[in-house]
Structure formats: C-alpha cells, structure tokens
Design a protein around this motif. Structure first.
Motif, PDB file in Angstrom:
ATOM      1  N   ARG A 167      38.447  85.355  62.880  1.00  0.00           N
ATOM      2  CA  ARG A 167      39.674  84.730  63.376  1.00  0.00           C
ATOM      3  C   ARG A 167      40.437  85.655  64.315  1.00  0.00           C
ATOM      4  N   VAL A 168      40.514  86.932  63.952  1.00  0.00           N
ATOM      5  CA  VAL A 168      41.222  87.896  64.795  1.00  0.00           C
ATOM      6  C   VAL A 168      40.557  87.968  66.170  1.00  0.00           C
ATOM      7  N   ARG A 169      39.239  88.066  66.206  1.00  0.00           N
ATOM      8  CA  ARG A 169      38.535  88.151  67.495  1.00  0.00           C
ATOM      9  C   ARG A 169      38.751  86.892  68.336  1.00  0.00           C
ATOM     10  N   SER A 170      38.732  85.728  67.689  1.00  0.00           N
ATOM     11  CA  SER A 170      38.959  84.480  68.424  1.00  0.00           C
ATOM     12  C   SER A 170      40.357  84.436  69.019  1.00  0.00           C
ATOM     13  N   GLU A 171      41.339  84.774  68.211  1.00  0.00           N
ATOM     14  CA  GLU A 171      42.724  84.729  68.676  1.00  0.00           C
ATOM     15  C   GLU A 171      42.982  85.768  69.749  1.00  0.00           C
ATOM     16  N   GLU A 172      42.448  86.968  69.526  1.00  0.00           N
ATOM     17  CA  GLU A 172      42.736  88.046  70.470  1.00  0.00           C
ATOM     18  C   GLU A 172      41.988  87.860  71.784  1.00  0.00           C
ATOM     19  N   LYS A 173      40.894  87.139  71.771  1.00  0.00           N
ATOM     20  CA  LYS A 173      40.212  86.796  73.019  1.00  0.00           C
ATOM     21  C   LYS A 173      41.152  85.968  73.898  1.00  0.00           C
ATOM     22  N   LEU A 174      41.793  84.975  73.276  1.00  0.00           N
ATOM     23  CA  LEU A 174      42.747  84.151  74.019  1.00  0.00           C
ATOM     24  C   LEU A 174      43.950  84.965  74.484  1.00  0.00           C
ATOM     25  N   LEU A 175      44.456  85.826  73.610  1.00  0.00           N
ATOM     26  CA  LEU A 175      45.632  86.628  73.961  1.00  0.00           C
ATOM     27  C   LEU A 175      45.323  87.613  75.083  1.00  0.00           C
ATOM     28  N   ARG A 176      44.126  88.197  75.069  1.00  0.00           N
ATOM     29  CA  ARG A 176      43.739  89.123  76.149  1.00  0.00           C
ATOM     30  C   ARG A 176      43.664  88.379  77.487  1.00  0.00           C
ATOM     31  N   GLU A 177      43.096  87.176  77.456  1.00  0.00           N
ATOM     32  CA  GLU A 177      43.000  86.386  78.686  1.00  0.00           C
ATOM     33  C   GLU A 177      44.385  86.010  79.207  1.00  0.00           C
ATOM     34  N   ALA A 178      45.284  85.700  78.299  1.00  0.00           N
ATOM     35  CA  ALA A 178      46.613  85.221  78.708  1.00  0.00           C
ATOM     36  C   ALA A 178      47.562  86.355  79.083  1.00  0.00           C
ATOM     37  N   PHE A 179      47.515  87.477  78.344  1.00  0.00           N
ATOM     38  CA  PHE A 179      48.545  88.506  78.509  1.00  0.00           C
ATOM     39  C   PHE A 179      48.021  89.830  79.058  1.00  0.00           C
ATOM     40  N   GLY A 180      46.699  89.976  79.173  1.00  0.00           N
ATOM     41  CA  GLY A 180      46.104  91.142  79.810  1.00  0.00           C
ATOM     42  C   GLY A 180      46.618  92.469  79.300  1.00  0.00           C
ATOM     43  N   GLU A 181      47.169  93.277  80.220  1.00  0.00           N
ATOM     44  CA  GLU A 181      47.607  94.641  79.896  1.00  0.00           C
ATOM     45  C   GLU A 181      48.724  94.664  78.858  1.00  0.00           C
ATOM     46  N   GLN A 182      49.582  93.653  78.883  1.00  0.00           N
ATOM     47  CA  GLN A 182      50.663  93.584  77.886  1.00  0.00           C
ATOM     48  C   GLN A 182      50.076  93.527  76.481  1.00  0.00           C
ATOM     49  N   PHE A 183      49.040  92.695  76.290  1.00  0.00           N
ATOM     50  CA  PHE A 183      48.415  92.616  74.974  1.00  0.00           C
ATOM     51  C   PHE A 183      47.659  93.893  74.652  1.00  0.00           C
TER      52      PHE A 183
END
Length: 198
Positions: A167-183
């Motif tokens: 679940r963490v990998r799935s969620e963080e994949k989306l967050l990395r795509e959306a927020f990039g360097e901020q995430f």
C-alpha cells in the motif's frame, strides 16, 4: 496486587474492544466532506488491503482462552504486555482520528489522488508519512496482546508489513508523480510507518 494482576487481562480486553468500536466509528460515522473527482487511482493497493485484512483475521481467529495473559508463568511480562496493549489501542485510536481529520476529503481506502490534492505534512503526518497504517499496526498489536496466541501475532505482523509495504509503494508512487521534489524531501525526513525504523 494479586487481584489487580488477575483482573488485568479482562481490563485489557475491555479497553481494546472499546477502542475497536471507536476505530470503526472514526471511518463509518465521520462527517464526510464532498469528495472531489479522482485525478488518479492506484488499484494495486487493494492487494495490500487484503493482506492487512488477513493479518487481522489471524489475530481474531487464533485466540487463546478468554481473559488470560499472553504469556503464562511470568507475571512481569504479562503485566507489561497488558499495559502495552492498552497504550497501543488508545494511542492508535487517537492517531487515526487525527490523521483522518487532517486528510479530510483526501482520505480513501485505496491509493488515489483527487483534484486539488495537497501533500499532508502536518499533525501526525509530521511524525510518520502514513499515520493511519501506524494506527492500524497499533491496533493489530493491541488485539494480538489482548486475545491472540503469540505465534499468531508474529505471523500477523509479517503479513501486515507485507500488505502495508504494498500500500505504501502504491500511494507513494502517486505522490511522487504529483509532488516530485516536495515529496522526496518529505520522505527523506519522515519515516513511513514507525518513527526511526521504517
């Protein structure tokens, strides 16, 4: 002292069960703000949800005799385990309540981004990136200590961590795509589930 020790498993059971009702209420009875449309969803996280559910099934299904300590023959360990269960249950409910409140309309069972999604970094998100999973872990430990065999609790923890990692990998994949360097900066400074460990 002896009476207190004998009543501790009952107290642990009662507190953990009350916390389960509150835990469920946080999700089922919360005031749901209008949910904006999904921008992107990651359905692969459902497998992680299923594994987490299986871990709970283990601790609920493989129970020891009611109102008995998790370890026989060691009063100090039994007392420690009992108080740990109470603290984990109460702390988990508080953590989950604060996390759901912080997320508001962005909370979802599966990994998703909504229109106008903001990266949560305040409240409990300042300590762990996924405080709801931290709270779920706490409830798993509390339940296992309250009613389950120790071997079932250990197996449940392994399954839970596998499901949570998915679940963490799935969620963080989306967050990395959306927020990039901020995430990325946030992820470098805050652990995923357990402060200082994982």
């Amino acid at each position: 002292m002896r009476l207190t020790f004998e009543l501790l498993p009952t107290l642990v059971f009662v507190v953990v069960m009350i916390c389960w009702f509150v835990f469920a209420g946080v999700f089922l009875l919360r005031k749901k703000p209008p949910s904006p449309p999904d921008r992107k969803r990651e359905p692969g996280s459902l497998f992680g949800v299923a594994l987490q559910g299986m871990s709970y099934g283990l601790v609920w299904g493989l129970r020891r005799a009611t109102f008995t300590p998790i370890v026989f023959g060691s009063e100090p360990i039994s007392i420690l385990a009992g108080w740990l269960a109470i603290c984990a249950a109460v702390g988990s409910v508080w953590l989950i309540t604060m996390a759901v409140k912080t997320l508001g309309k962005e909370w979802s069972l599966t990994a998703r981004l909504v229109e106008g999604h903001k990266l949560a970094t305040s409240g409990p998100y300042a300590f762990v990136r996924h405080p709801i999973y931290t709270g779920m872990l706490g409830m798993l430990v509390a339940t296992g200590l309250a009613i389950s065999h120790w071997a079932a609790l250990l197996a449940a923890l392994v399954i839970f961590f596998i499901g949570t990692t998915i679940r963490v990998r799935s969620e963080e994949k989306l967050l990395r795509e959306a927020f990039g360097e901020q995430f990325e900066n946030y992820a470098r400074s805050v652990r995923a589930i357990v402060p200082g460990l994982y």
